[in-house]
Enzyme design. Structure first.
Site, short mmCIF file in Angstrom:
data_model
loop_
_atom_site.label_atom_id
_atom_site.label_comp_id
_atom_site.label_asym_id
_atom_site.label_seq_id
_atom_site.Cartn_x
_atom_site.Cartn_y
_atom_site.Cartn_z
N ALA A 279 0.81 -1.22 0.00
CA ALA A 279 0.00 0.00 0.00
C ALA A 279 0.85 1.27 0.00
CB ALA A 279 -0.93 0.00 1.21
N ARG B 71 9.55 8.19 -2.48
CA ARG B 71 10.94 8.45 -2.89
C ARG B 71 11.26 7.95 -4.30
NH1 ARG B 71 14.14 6.05 1.96
NH2 ARG B 71 12.10 5.19 2.47
N TYR C 205 6.75 -8.05 2.06
CA TYR C 205 6.67 -6.70 1.51
C TYR C 205 6.76 -6.77 -0.02
CZ TYR C 205 7.83 -4.84 6.18
OH TYR C 205 7.84 -4.53 7.50
N SER D 248 19.32 -8.00 -53.44
CA SER D 248 19.53 -6.90 -52.51
C SER D 248 18.64 -5.70 -52.83
CB SER D 248 21.00 -6.46 -52.57
OG SER D 248 21.79 -7.50 -52.08
#
Ligand code: UD1
Ligand code: MG
Length: 450
Positions: free
Chosen positions: A13, A18, A102, A390
């Protein structure tokens, strides 16, 4: 032994202030997968009976990323204990073991989670088992305070710790295992009388001890429990995980010539005797068969490469590219949503998109499949053994038959039959002596002016 149920609660949550990001912190990616996805992957190996992810209000993107696992919303961020309480509704009546993790600690391994659960189930029957670590720099981590018998007595948060407590090197990594039968009461009685006025999950240890319950510690390597709070820590975790992935790839028989510059995703699969040159980037969804050589500086994503193929240097393989056995994809070649069959070659400066290139076909330098008309994509089919000269432009939708030859510099807009030669360019005209006469005239003009 009867099955003892297991529940996992993942806290996610936190706003991640930061990170300075519009993206919720746990959705930032490490080795191509959101952090919370790593935690879920580790949790999944324990085959838990319940998983709940606790998110903040409005974090629908996190809920979508973790689906089908359910989410519980913590409406106000009042601390880690309060966050676990938000999951109580979904765990009502649960009496097995509960691991709290976590979402921003993505490197935790299944072995460590198993060790936590095992410690929880040992004879002393601890109410709480805390994952500890001894990092080089204990910084602002919570400190684990042991009693004379080596048992866990309490956890003090750094801000609330005395000088003596701050000197303790054993830190709280954050993960905990609980006896579900006692967890609801323990967490329910956590208060917020501390430096941050938050409900600290870490307070449960002291509460349990006061009630005479045992608490225990399991130690983990600090590298496994690094938490991500900033972009710098995100980079640190990426580096650690890259190290693990590179080692696993090498252990499985791939040569990484310069492991430090090889970037892998968690789902990258490299076969035996694969050789990867410096500077290669493997995005999500890359599977490489045995004996494939990937030369330096290639970018790959959503690709399957079969055994013996040679890729690069400087190739870009985009989602939906399937490179068949022994095919060659050379420098500055881009392939997207295209099947390159066995032994086909596109060695230089080519774009192949929405196409099939048949076995052993040869695609000359500078060939482009013109797959987009500004509105929709169309397909190019190139038959087995075809030779594309080519600098040809193949204007899709178009089919080049097996064994056909396309003359260099052609713009092919219509189907080419098998084994036919098509030349779709201006005819060559020659004017004998013209260049010499031109030069002489120019030189005369110059001489007159002087
Ligand atoms: C926490 C521990 C600390 C430990 C450290 C390890 C507490 C009180 N402290 O501190 O002892 O050393 O982790 O990294 O638990 N979260 C919520 N809701 C909240 C608050 C947090 O979901 O109201 C989530 C966060 O998103 C994060 C996790 O819980 O995933 C940890 O929160 P964070 O604020 O980072 O705790 P720390 O201060 O690092
Ligand atoms: Mg933290």
């Amino acid at each position: 032994m009867a099955h003892r149920p297991l529940a996992c609660v993942i806290l996610a949550a936190g706003k991640g202030t930061r990170m300075k990001s519009d993206l919720p912190k746990v959705l930032h990616r490490v080795a191509g997968r959101p952090m919370v996805g790593h935690v879920l992957a580790a949790v999944k190996t324990l085959d838990p009976d319940h998983v709940v992810v606790v998110v903040g209000p409005g974090m629908d993107s996190v809920a979508a990323a973790v689906a089908p696992y359910p989410t519980a919303v913590q409406h106000e961020q009042r601390g880690t204990a309060d966050a676990v309480r938000a999951a109580f509704g979904l765990l009502e009546g649960f009496t097995g073991d509960v691991i709290v993790l976590y979402g921003d600690t993505p490197l935790v391994t299944p072995d460590t989670l198993r060790a936590l659960v095992q410690a929880r189930r040992q004879a002393a029957d601890p109410a709480v088992v805390v994952l500890g670590m001894r990092p080089d720099d204990a910084g602002a981590y919570g400190r684990l305070i042991l009693n004379a018998r080596g048992g866990l007595e309490k956890i003090v948060e750094y801000l609330d710790a005395s000088e003596e407590e701050r000197a303790v090197t054993l830190c709280n990594a954050g993960l905990m295992a609980f006896d579900g039968a006692r967890m609801f009461d323990l967490i329910g009685s956590v208060g917020n009388d501390n430096a941050k006025s938050e409900y600290y999950l870490t307070d449960v240890v002291q509460i349990a001890r006061r009630a005479g319950m045992a608490c225990a510690v399991v130690e983990a390597a600090p590298a496994e429990v690094v938490g991500v709070n900033s972009r710098a820590e995100l980079a640190e975790v990426e580096k650690l995980l890259q190290g693990r992935l590179r080692k696993a790839a090498m252990d499985n028989g791939a040569t990484l010539i310069d492991p430090d510059s090889t970037f892998l995703s968690v789902d990258t699969r490299l076969g035996r005797d694969v050789v990867v040159g410096p500077g290669c980037f493997f995005g999500a969804g890359v599977t490489v068969g045995d004996r494939v050589e990937i030369k330096p500086y290639c970018h790959l994503e959503g690709v399957r490469i079969d055994s013996g193929a040679v890729i690069g240097p400087y190739a870009r393989l985009r989602p939906g590219a399937e490179i068949g056995p022994d095919a060659h994809i050379g420098n500055f070649v881009e392939v997207k949503n295209a099947v390159i069959e066995a032994g086909a070659k596109a060695n230089h400066l080519t774009y192949i998109g929405d196409a099939r290139v048949g076995a052993k076909a040869n695609i000359g330098a500078g060939t482009i499949t013109c797959n987009y008309d500004g509105f929709s994509k169309s397909r190019t089919e190139i038959g087995a053994g075809a030779f594309i000269g080519s600098n040809s432009a193949l204007v899709a939708p178009v089919v080049i038959g097996d064994g056909a030859i396309v003359g260099a510099g052609s713009v092919v807009t219509m189907a080419v039959e098998a084994d036919a030669l098509v030349v779709a360019r201006g005819n060559q005209k020659a004017y004998a002596g013209w260049a010499k006469r031109f030069r002489e005239r120019k030189q005369n003009e110059k001489a007159k002016k002087a």
